[in-house]
Scaffold this motif. Structure first.
Motif, mmCIF file in Angstrom:
data_model
loop_
_atom_site.group_PDB
_atom_site.id
_atom_site.type_symbol
_atom_site.label_atom_id
_atom_site.label_comp_id
_atom_site.label_asym_id
_atom_site.label_seq_id
_atom_site.Cartn_x
_atom_site.Cartn_y
_atom_site.Cartn_z
ATOM 1 N N ARG A 119 0.817 -1.218 0.000
ATOM 2 C CA ARG A 119 0.000 0.000 0.000
ATOM 3 C C ARG A 119 0.850 1.266 0.000
ATOM 4 O O ARG A 119 0.366 2.341 -0.351
ATOM 5 N N ALA A 162 -8.950 8.519 5.350
ATOM 6 C CA ALA A 162 -8.710 9.602 6.320
ATOM 7 C C ALA A 162 -8.639 9.041 7.737
ATOM 8 O O ALA A 162 -9.442 8.205 8.131
ATOM 9 N N GLY A 222 -12.640 -2.669 9.282
ATOM 10 C CA GLY A 222 -11.728 -1.551 9.552
ATOM 11 C C GLY A 222 -12.120 -0.273 8.845
ATOM 12 O O GLY A 222 -11.573 0.788 9.145
ATOM 13 N N GLN A 229 1.079 4.033 7.945
ATOM 14 C CA GLN A 229 -0.154 3.753 7.198
ATOM 15 C C GLN A 229 -0.361 4.850 6.155
ATOM 16 O O GLN A 229 0.543 5.634 5.883
ATOM 17 N N TYR A 282 -14.215 9.424 14.118
ATOM 18 C CA TYR A 282 -14.879 8.119 14.121
ATOM 19 C C TYR A 282 -15.874 8.014 15.272
ATOM 20 O O TYR A 282 -16.455 6.953 15.491
ATOM 21 N N TRP A 334 -7.582 -0.553 4.123
ATOM 22 C CA TRP A 334 -6.884 -0.968 5.342
ATOM 23 C C TRP A 334 -7.568 -2.193 5.944
ATOM 24 O O TRP A 334 -8.795 -2.226 6.062
ATOM 25 N N LEU A 383 1.541 6.670 12.461
ATOM 26 C CA LEU A 383 0.490 6.771 13.481
ATOM 27 C C LEU A 383 0.897 5.988 14.722
ATOM 28 O O LEU A 383 1.592 4.970 14.610
ATOM 29 N N ALA A 411 -12.918 1.127 16.279
ATOM 30 C CA ALA A 411 -12.463 1.519 14.942
ATOM 31 C C ALA A 411 -10.964 1.822 14.921
ATOM 32 O O ALA A 411 -10.312 1.691 13.890
ATOM 33 N N LEU A 412 -10.428 2.235 16.079
ATOM 34 C CA LEU A 412 -9.011 2.611 16.113
ATOM 35 C C LEU A 412 -8.107 1.457 16.515
ATOM 36 O O LEU A 412 -6.901 1.516 16.313
HETATM 37 C C1 LIG Z 1 -10.293 3.806 8.226
HETATM 38 S S1 LIG Z 1 -8.632 3.439 8.489
HETATM 39 C C2 LIG Z 1 -7.858 4.977 8.185
HETATM 40 C C3 LIG Z 1 -6.879 4.901 7.053
HETATM 41 C C4 LIG Z 1 -5.687 4.032 7.312
HETATM 42 N N1 LIG Z 1 -4.691 4.763 8.081
HETATM 43 C C5 LIG Z 1 -5.087 3.498 6.035
HETATM 44 O O1 LIG Z 1 -3.859 3.339 5.949
HETATM 45 O O2 LIG Z 1 -5.853 3.198 5.108
HETATM 46 C C6 LIG Z 1 -8.638 3.270 10.240
HETATM 47 C C7 LIG Z 1 -7.312 2.827 10.822
HETATM 48 O O3 LIG Z 1 -6.379 3.904 10.779
HETATM 49 C C8 LIG Z 1 -5.620 3.946 11.978
HETATM 50 N N2 LIG Z 1 -5.880 5.255 12.633
HETATM 51 C C9 LIG Z 1 -6.771 6.188 12.252
HETATM 52 N N3 LIG Z 1 -6.706 7.266 13.050
HETATM 53 C C10 LIG Z 1 -5.770 7.020 13.967
HETATM 54 C C11 LIG Z 1 -5.236 7.749 15.065
HETATM 55 N N4 LIG Z 1 -5.692 8.947 15.395
HETATM 56 N N5 LIG Z 1 -4.255 7.170 15.798
HETATM 57 C C12 LIG Z 1 -3.782 5.959 15.495
HETATM 58 N N6 LIG Z 1 -4.241 5.210 14.461
HETATM 59 C C13 LIG Z 1 -5.218 5.725 13.702
HETATM 60 C C14 LIG Z 1 -6.072 2.797 12.864
HETATM 61 O O4 LIG Z 1 -5.175 1.727 12.656
HETATM 62 C C15 LIG Z 1 -7.433 2.459 12.287
HETATM 63 O O5 LIG Z 1 -7.734 1.104 12.459
#
Ligand SMILES: C[S@@+](CC[C@H](N)C(=O)[O-])C[C@H]1O[C@@H](n2cnc3c(N)ncnc32)[C@H](O)[C@@H]1O
Length: 543
Positions: A195, A456, A431, A238, A509, A369, A222, A526-527
């Motif tokens: 990715r 996002a 996710g 990520q 979220y 993800w 992150l 979600a996180l």
């Molecule tokens: C919907 S995805 C967001 C996009 C993802 N970062 C990607 O690479 O596609 C949700 C994941 O992003 C990560 N994430 C999102 N916001 C975060 C934050 N504030 N702190 C840590 N991890 C976060 C977590 O692993 C979560 O499960």
């Protein structure tokens, strides 16, 4: 056998199984290897398929799919058979015999029950265990092995109900039906892209430029959000969305529509494809009905109708009655969200069959993800990775029903829709999918994956807000919409709205009006753990 040899054996048996899918020996063989590799969820699915096929030996008239195995016919015999045969598979298969049934039925039951117990699917383990004990009562070693598993089921029952239980008095409804599978990138999964590679990023940015010209996908570091505060802090690289240029308050910066959606509403008044409300029958462009024999499938426009045929509806057109009986009328409100994920998986199967593309290669699926752990061959049983909800119903039985209702043979289709593929889809959807609640009862009724929108990341001080009707959007927050930071009578100045160039687009979220403890509770699923965004850390007094 070393772990890598077991893995190698799994790959070889899988190839043989895909070529000989009605052979219960192959299912059992692979299930045993899965158990050794630490995948009891996949083992239970193989054991169940072996059992369902074996049952056709005893009761062929009651079974849709019959147990048979391929044999190597001498060339001359094969040629003779070919000339007057109905299908190629018929030619080189022989039915499984009663002797073969007798030789493996005990192993199948023991594998099925023990692997369901290992996953935590105690309700199904109990039900198959009772059946196995009755059937195998003349086989003392199988009874002993099943009894050991049933002791574990009894312990769980007693811990839940507080009463001592005999098998005969157990009410299976009091046992948990849902357990967990390891959320790993399977070592044989060749569909997952890198990715973060420049090629992937440039492809995603090309797609993003159409729906969000001021935004860009970039790699981002992150914090890993462990469940316990004692864990060492770590980072995870990520993807995230960023502003390519300054964005004004109130500006809509992204609009995305998706056909990867699911609803549990029956007789819906929404477009089957895009979920927009249907126009009036008297409108200049009235709703368009499916002409292929579906009564309740209506589209908001001819364009949606045509796109649906090409993207997902082609393979299920005219099959609405059977398919509508799955996953919609769910009595227990607690199960509704899980069944929506099943329906989303069902939509992905329909897309895959319609487009003749592997489900994990669909553009809506491939790049999203999945929150996977790396698979460690040397310590395959780490329970830390067992974070993917898994149930016999949702991951094995109901997907099989969906395929059956789609007119497909779930055994023949295993090479496309194997249980590990379904688990991977579930991991990705859990996710990333967003949900909408019913205005009737507040329960979840609609969910969708928007593959670019869902890139996002989250903050409890987000710079965008979102709305979802026929399409989903991001709108930059206005000055009066940014979060108020507050702790023990102290309040921080409001951050202005809008987004500066190179800032990350931060979604939310959970409801950001909640106090920090509640927000962390809501967002943790979600996180993957406790939110450590700047606002949470400050409000919780951690800085
Ligand atoms: C919907 S995805 C967001 C996009 C993802 N970062 C990607 O690479 O596609 C949700 C994941 O992003 C990560 N994430 C999102 N916001 C975060 C934050 N504030 N702190 C840590 N991890 C976060 C977590 O692993 C979560 O499960």
């Amino acid at each position: 056998m070393s772990a890598s040899q077991v893995l190698q054996a799994r790959n070889e048996v899988t190839a043989k199984l895909y070529a000989d899918p009605h052979n219960p020996h192959r299912h059992l063989e692979r299930g045993i290897l899965y158990e050794k590799l630490g995948f009891p969820d996949l083992a239970s699915a193989d054991a169940y398929r072996a059992l369902a096929l074996l049952e056709s030996v005893i009761d062929p008239d009651e079974c849709e799919f019959h147990a048979k195995r391929k044999v190597d016919l001498p060339k001359t015999e094969k040629e003779t058979n070919d000339s007057d045969s109905e299908s190629e598979e018929e030619d080189d298969t022989v039915p499984i015999t009663q002797e073969e049934y007798d030789a493996i039925i005990d192993k199948v039951y023991v594998l099925l029950v023990s692997s369901l117990v290992q996953c935590g699917c105690y309700r199904d383990a109990f039900e198959f265990g009772v059946r196995g004990l009755a059937l195998l009562k003349a086989n003392p070693s199988a009874v002993a092995l099943l009894d050991t598993q049933m002791e574990r089921v009894k312990e769980i029952y007693e811990s839940r109900t507080g009463s001592k239980a005999e098998l005969a008095s157990i009410n299976p409804r009091q046992l948990p039906g849902q357990g967990f599978a390891r959320r790993v990138l399977y070592p044989w999964n060749e569909h997952e892209p890198d990715r973060r590679s420049p090629e992937t990023l440039s492809m995603l940015n090309e797609r993003l430029s159409v729906i969000a010209p001021k935004c860009e996908v970039r790699a981002v570091s992150l914090p890993v959000l462990h469940a316990t505060a004692d864990d060492n802090m770590d980072v995870s690289i990520q993807l995230g969305l960023f502003a390519k240029e300054d964005i004004s308050p109130d500006e809509i910066i992204l609009r995305e529509s998706s056909l990867l959606t699911a609803t549990n509403r029956l007789h819906d008044d929404l477009c089957d494809a895009c979920n927009a409300p249907l126009p009036d029958l008297s409108a200049a462009e009235p709703p368009v009905a499916c002409e292929g024999g579906c009564v309740d499938i209506i589209f908001c426009s001819q364009a949606c109708h045509d796109t649906a045929q090409e993207v997902y509806h082609g393979a299920i057109c005219g099959l609405e009655d059977g398919l509508d009986s799955i996953g919609k009328d769910i009595a227990d409100p607690k199960d509704k969200a899980d069944y929506l994920y099943l329906l989303l998986v069902g939509r992905a199967l329909a897309m895959s069959a319609t487009q003749e593309k592997h489900a994990l290669d669909l553009p809506e699926v491939k790049y999203i993800w999945g929150d996977f752990h790396d698979y460690d061959l040397e310590s395959p049983r780490s329970s830390k990775e067992a974070t993917l909800p898994f149930s016999f119903q949702l991951n094995v039985l109901q997907p099989e029903r969906i395929l059956d209702e789609m007119g497909l043979d779930p055994y023949v289709e295993l090479h496309r829709f194997d249980t590990w593929v379904l688990n991977t889809l579930y991991a990705k959807f859990r996710g990333t999918a967003s949900g909408r609640l019913s205005t009737w009862d507040g329960g979840p009724e609609l969910c969708a994956v928007h593959p670019l929108w869902c890139l996002a990341n989250h903050s409890c001080d987000p710079n965008v807000t979102w709305e979802w009707s026929s399409e989903i959007n991001f709108r930059a927050r206005r000055d009066d919409e940014t979060a108020v930071w507050a702790r023990e009578g102290e309040v921080k100045d409001l951050r202005p709205g809008g987004i500066a160039k190179d800032q990350e687009i931060l979604n939310h979220y959970c409801d950001i009006a909640l106090p920090v403890v509640k927000r962390r509770e809501w967002a943790s699923g979600a996180l993957g753990g406790t939110c450590l965004c700047d606002r949470c850390v400050w409000e919780a007094g951690e800085v």
